[in-house]
Design a protein around this motif. Structure first.
Motif, mmCIF file in Angstrom:
data_model
loop_
_atom_site.group_PDB
_atom_site.id
_atom_site.type_symbol
_atom_site.label_atom_id
_atom_site.label_comp_id
_atom_site.label_asym_id
_atom_site.label_seq_id
_atom_site.Cartn_x
_atom_site.Cartn_y
_atom_site.Cartn_z
ATOM 1 N N TYR A 135 4.635 -30.822 3.075
ATOM 2 C CA TYR A 135 5.559 -30.569 4.182
ATOM 3 C C TYR A 135 4.801 -30.084 5.400
ATOM 4 C CZ TYR A 135 8.987 -30.857 0.474
ATOM 5 O OH TYR A 135 9.730 -31.293 -0.576
ATOM 6 N N VAL A 136 5.369 -30.378 6.559
ATOM 7 C CA VAL A 136 4.705 -30.037 7.816
ATOM 8 C C VAL A 136 5.681 -29.263 8.708
ATOM 9 C CG1 VAL A 136 3.519 -30.940 9.848
ATOM 10 C CG2 VAL A 136 3.336 -32.152 7.661
ATOM 11 N N VAL A 145 9.039 -30.702 10.483
ATOM 12 C CA VAL A 145 9.204 -32.011 11.097
ATOM 13 C C VAL A 145 9.211 -33.135 10.070
ATOM 14 C CG1 VAL A 145 8.331 -31.397 13.369
ATOM 15 C CG2 VAL A 145 6.724 -32.114 11.600
ATOM 16 N N GLY A 146 8.808 -32.836 8.863
ATOM 17 C CA GLY A 146 8.884 -33.871 7.843
ATOM 18 C C GLY A 146 7.938 -33.612 6.700
ATOM 19 N N GLY A 147 7.937 -34.547 5.775
ATOM 20 C CA GLY A 147 7.081 -34.393 4.617
ATOM 21 C C GLY A 147 6.769 -35.729 3.988
ATOM 22 N N LYS A 148 6.028 -35.677 2.914
ATOM 23 C CA LYS A 148 5.672 -36.879 2.162
ATOM 24 C C LYS A 148 5.824 -36.582 0.680
ATOM 25 C CE LYS A 148 4.366 -40.097 3.770
ATOM 26 N NZ LYS A 148 5.171 -41.169 4.423
ATOM 27 N N ARG A 149 6.137 -37.618 -0.079
ATOM 28 C CA ARG A 149 6.199 -37.502 -1.533
ATOM 29 C C ARG A 149 5.411 -38.649 -2.135
ATOM 30 N NH1 ARG A 149 11.839 -36.199 -3.904
ATOM 31 N NH2 ARG A 149 11.095 -34.141 -3.284
ATOM 32 N N TYR A 150 4.365 -38.300 -2.848
ATOM 33 C CA TYR A 150 3.496 -39.320 -3.435
ATOM 34 C C TYR A 150 3.555 -39.270 -4.954
ATOM 35 C CZ TYR A 150 1.284 -39.422 1.203
ATOM 36 O OH TYR A 150 1.044 -39.529 2.541
ATOM 37 N N ALA A 151 3.378 -40.421 -5.573
ATOM 38 C CA ALA A 151 3.258 -40.481 -7.024
ATOM 39 C C ALA A 151 2.208 -41.518 -7.380
ATOM 40 C CB ALA A 151 4.596 -40.857 -7.659
ATOM 41 N N ARG A 163 -4.379 -39.536 2.195
ATOM 42 C CA ARG A 163 -3.273 -40.202 2.876
ATOM 43 C C ARG A 163 -2.429 -39.203 3.660
ATOM 44 N NH1 ARG A 163 -1.448 -45.399 2.461
ATOM 45 N NH2 ARG A 163 0.734 -45.681 2.960
ATOM 46 N N PHE A 164 -2.232 -38.035 3.064
ATOM 47 C CA PHE A 164 -1.465 -36.996 3.740
ATOM 48 C C PHE A 164 -2.217 -36.528 4.994
ATOM 49 C CE2 PHE A 164 0.390 -32.596 3.939
ATOM 50 C CZ PHE A 164 1.686 -33.016 4.238
ATOM 51 N N ASP A 166 -4.272 -38.288 6.793
ATOM 52 C CA ASP A 166 -4.160 -39.332 7.815
ATOM 53 C C ASP A 166 -2.780 -39.343 8.463
ATOM 54 O OD1 ASP A 166 -6.743 -40.169 7.705
ATOM 55 O OD2 ASP A 166 -6.374 -41.993 6.542
ATOM 56 N N GLU A 167 -1.738 -39.028 7.663
ATOM 57 C CA GLU A 167 -0.392 -38.923 8.246
ATOM 58 C C GLU A 167 -0.356 -37.802 9.291
ATOM 59 O OE1 GLU A 167 2.134 -40.853 7.971
ATOM 60 O OE2 GLU A 167 2.219 -41.791 5.980
ATOM 61 N N LEU B 106 0.415 -46.361 7.425
ATOM 62 C CA LEU B 106 1.052 -45.057 7.275
ATOM 63 C C LEU B 106 2.538 -45.214 7.564
ATOM 64 C CD1 LEU B 106 -1.629 -42.956 9.163
ATOM 65 C CD2 LEU B 106 -1.325 -43.134 6.691
ATOM 66 N N LEU B 109 5.922 -39.146 8.709
ATOM 67 C CA LEU B 109 6.556 -38.041 7.994
ATOM 68 C C LEU B 109 8.060 -38.273 7.987
ATOM 69 C CD1 LEU B 109 4.534 -35.137 9.651
ATOM 70 C CD2 LEU B 109 4.136 -36.165 7.403
ATOM 71 N N ASP B 110 8.694 -37.756 6.965
ATOM 72 C CA ASP B 110 10.124 -37.980 6.809
ATOM 73 C C ASP B 110 10.776 -36.670 6.395
ATOM 74 O OD1 ASP B 110 12.679 -38.889 5.997
ATOM 75 O OD2 ASP B 110 11.813 -40.891 5.692
ATOM 76 N N ARG B 111 11.921 -36.369 6.989
ATOM 77 C CA ARG B 111 12.588 -35.111 6.636
ATOM 78 C C ARG B 111 13.062 -35.103 5.181
ATOM 79 N NH1 ARG B 111 13.956 -31.922 11.247
ATOM 80 N NH2 ARG B 111 13.428 -33.088 13.124
ATOM 81 N N PRO B 113 11.675 -37.179 2.387
ATOM 82 C CA PRO B 113 10.750 -38.264 2.017
ATOM 83 C C PRO B 113 11.121 -38.934 0.703
ATOM 84 C CG PRO B 113 9.726 -36.113 1.664
ATOM 85 C CD PRO B 113 11.036 -35.861 2.348
ATOM 86 N N SER B 114 11.084 -40.253 0.720
ATOM 87 C CA SER B 114 11.231 -40.978 -0.538
ATOM 88 C C SER B 114 9.840 -41.148 -1.148
ATOM 89 C CB SER B 114 11.871 -42.344 -0.293
ATOM 90 O OG SER B 114 11.101 -43.066 0.641
ATOM 91 N N GLU B 116 6.459 -42.432 -2.362
ATOM 92 C CA GLU B 116 5.511 -43.525 -2.130
ATOM 93 C C GLU B 116 4.576 -43.578 -3.313
ATOM 94 O OE1 GLU B 116 3.146 -43.785 1.544
ATOM 95 O OE2 GLU B 116 4.837 -42.837 2.543
#
Lengths: 446, 278
Positions: A135-136, A145-151, A163-164, A166-167, B106, B109-111, B113-114, B116
């Motif tokens: 999260y950021v 402002v947003g976040g990322k979810r990786y698997a 990757r995070f 670079d985002e 890329l 960012l997403d509030r 996030p789904s 990836e």
């Protein structure tokens, strides 16, 4: 910044770049390469390790490993300055990505961006699977402002952090970042030298060739699909080969007898510049990759080699010993308008034109006969020595963001690969194993 | 004619006074020949002759390489695609680059996030896995490589070493940054030439080697100059050029790996190898 403004900013930056190249102005710095560029203060609260067993590959917990990689990426981005949050009373981010009230306090202390997250092993899948949330928080707008979810599998743990990172760079600069870039290089295997590729930080090395003899000086295609390099057919003659990274498939491009060395594809991929001695001594040629037509670019009694394309593809810088010892020369991409660039010292070679166009890095021999890295502007007006001390430095190659160089050096005894900022700061060794690692070449950004 | 001309350019090491001063840069673009000193003229002439097709087979500078090379390609390389005898391949994939997209793989960012899903190489977008492709291609690396190649190379190198040792051919050593053959080198080559002439069925490879100082790329050029200097002198001594091939290994196959002059001087050599089999 919305996506649309990002596109507009990117387009303007592109227009600017085109204008710079068109105008021939060499001494223009963009954004973060400017010396007075203020880095964005960023703090990483932590990537918490949650649930499941610890990572199977190492003792360190998964979250800590990702955090370590992420922090190194953030530091190397040169876009952010990594802030130590431990004295600011910051607590970990709330559940579900809500900002902790303590973040406001950090903002008052000048921290612009706060990052936190969690990572763990997924217990519900057949194969070991890793997930990471990041999260950021942006202090300017005082919100997440947003976040990322990786698997992914355990083999992509480092990639998640890259990757995070670079985002983050993309969010704040509109540039793709370098954390997912690769470095191709040559590594000694027994008596042979083979082509390898590793992540930009020296991890995840993979062997590409197993010829059992010599493969030298790899260079990337602009789309990152291929490497071109010099190989020795049956040890007795050289050729320029191309290998496709995804498949290992290989082609011989040039095999003209004599030297076939220092291949470099143009920024648009339409031309391969290389040096060959099949017509006598080493001369530069340009192969049209579509028509396969060859144009000879140089004609003189000296050796001409090591062509490096300007970002516009309109000019080449190269090494020539036509005036005695090796020196750098410039010419148009059709071989006209040749002029000498370097006049300091009696040995200047292995040029690499920066992706921003404003510098050319090369190997310079100092008055003490040490082979070190130098940079010079294409108009020859400014020159700077970047490295000092013992050891032979060789094969400088720029990061796609133009902020770093990778090169080989024997400073620590055996030839190993190092990274340094374009201003000569933050020297960092990135290979530690093997008896010989050399000829690093940085991939374009993805 | 040209085959009897042996050109050595002396004084490569030490100080080089620049031939051009800054004011001359523009002139050089107009007329590069104008500023060349007279000592380069023989070399230039030799080169002009060498590039003329009718003369190239006789010319020491290029003939030997060209002939050897054609023998080489006729016998070798089944793994490589698109190889054509002598020169540029007519067939290799398009390397044209259409440009990268704005987001560079890329997704922002997403509030909320789904997920990836990342795979080892495809996740890096481009390069290894194609543009944002799904699934991993990473494990296919080296699919075309030949696992027996390294062992075969070693066996062939060993056979060459044994044959070369039996011939008692002597190496030629060079000064720092130089490709001039010394008196000692001449003695060695006189000795070698006798052996070669009395073994007319032998094919020899002259390897040019350099010490570790300087750049890899420029040392390949220097290594070739050394190998060609050795070949030219052997031809001067009456050895048939078509028995000789040259190859430069630059500083990539050193005989000695210490960072001291005693080691450097061993690595600056023209090394003669009796070719066996290929």
């Amino acid at each position: 910044m919305t996506f649309r403004t990002g596109v507009i900013v990117g387009f303007c930056a592109l227009l600017g770049l085109v204008w710079i190249i068109e105008s021939g102005a060499a001494d223009v710095f963009l954004e973060a390469t400017r010396p007075d560029f203020q880095k964005i203060p960023l703090g990483v609260v932590g990537i918490d390790h949650v649930g499941g067993p610890e990572s199977p590959e190492g003792r360190a917990k998964l979250g800590n490993r990702i955090e370590e990689v992420l922090k190194a990426d953030v530091r190397r981005s040169l876009v952010f300055s990594l802030v130590d949050l431990s004295n600011l009373g910051i607590k970990a981010g709330g559940r579900g990505g809500e900002p902790d009230p303590s973040f406001k306090q950090a903002a008052e202390n000048g921290v612009s961006v706060i990052v936190w997250g969690k990572a763990g092993m997924k217990a519900d899948t057949k194969t070991p699977d890793v997930s990471m949330d990041g999260y950021v928080y942006d202090a300017g707008s005082d919100e997440v402002v947003g976040g990322k979810r990786y698997a992914g599998s355990t083999s992509v743990v480092r990639l998640m952090a890259h990757r995070f990172a670079d985002e983050l760079v993309f969010r704040y600069t509109g540039e793709p970042g370098i954390a997912r870039t690769k470095i191709a290089y040559v590594s000694q295997q027994g008596t042979a030298r083979e082509i390898f590729v590793m992540d930009y930080d020296g991890f995840e090395a993979r062997q590409l060739t197993t010829d059992g003899f010599l493969n030298l000086m790899p260079h990337w295609s602009p789309d990152r699909r291929f490497l071109v390099f010099t190989a020795y057919r049956n040890r007795n003659t050289q050729e320029i080969d191309m290998i496709e990274l995804a498949t290992g498939k290989r082609w011989t491009l040039v095999s003209q007898g004599g030297l076939n060395i220092t291949p470099a594809l143009s920024p648009d991929g339409h031309f391969l510049a290389y040096s060959s001695s099949h017509e006598g001594n080493a001369e530069l040629y340009r192969l049209d990759t579509r028509t396969k037509a060859v144009l000879r670019l140089t004609t003189n009694a000296g050796g001409d080699l090591s062509p490096s394309w300007s970002p516009s593809g309109r000019e080449l810088v190269f090494t020539s010993d036509r005036s005695g010892g090796p020196q750098l020369f410039l010419m148009s991409a059709d071989g006209t308008n040749v002029r000498r660039l370097t006049f300091d010292g009696d040995y200047n070679a292995a040029p690499a034109w920066s992706p921003r166009g404003n510098w050319i890095a090369y190997v310079c021999r100092t008055p003490k006969k040490e082979y070190k890295l130098c940079v010079i502007t294409p108009d020859g007006q400014k020159r700077m020595q970047l490295t000092t001390g013992h050891g032979v430095d060789d094969s400088p190659s720029w990061s796609p963001d133009g902020r770093h160089l990778v090169f080989s050096s024997t400073a620590d005894g055996k030839s190993q690969i190092y990274m340094i900022n374009a201003d000569g700061k933050d020297l960092e060794r990135i290979t530690f194993t093997g008896t010989h690692n050399s000829a690093p070449t940085w991939s374009p950004a993805s | 004619m040209v085959s009897r001309v042996v050109i050595f350019r002396e004084g490569i090491d030490g100080d080089h006074s620049p031939l051009y001063v800054r004011g001359d840069i523009l002139q050089e673009g107009i007329n590069p020949m104008k500023k060349l000193p007279a000592s380069y003229l023989p070399l230039l002439l030799a080169m002009l002759v060498a590039v003329t097709p009718a003369c190239s087979k006789k010319a020491v500078q290029s003939g030997g390489d060209g002939q050897t090379f054609q023998q080489e390609t006729a016998k070798s390389g089944t793994m490589r695609e698109g190889t054509r005898k002598g020169g540029v391949s007519p067939n290799f994939p398009d390397t044209a680059f259409s440009g990268r997209n704005d987001s560079s793989g890329l997704r922002g960012l997403d509030r909320d996030p789904s997920e990836e899903r990342l795979s080892s190489e495809a996740g890096s977008n481009g390069g290894f896995g194609g543009n944002g492709g799904s699934g991993s291609n990473g494990n296919k690396l080296m699919a075309k490589s030949d696992p027996g190649a390294a062992a075969r190379q070693l066996a062939e190198i060993r056979a060459e070493q044994i044959a070369s040792a039996a011939a008692e051919l002597r190496d030629v050593f060079f000064a720092y940054d130089s490709f001039s053959i010394t008196d000692e080198g001449r003695h060695a080559l006189i000795n070698n030439a006798e052996w070669i002439k009395s073994n007319p069925n032998t094919q020899l490879k002259i390897e040019g080697h350099c010490d570790e100082r300087g750049t890899s790329a420029y040392n390949l050029v220097l290594g070739e100059k050394r190998a060609k200097a050795v070949r030219n002198y052997l031809v001067e001594l009456g050895v048939a050029p078509d028995h000789l091939s040259v190859v430069s290994y630059g500083k990539e196959r050193p005989f000695c790996t210490e960072h001291v002059e005693s080691c450097y001087s061993q690595n600056r050599r023209g090394h003669l190898v009796v070719r066996t089999g290929n």
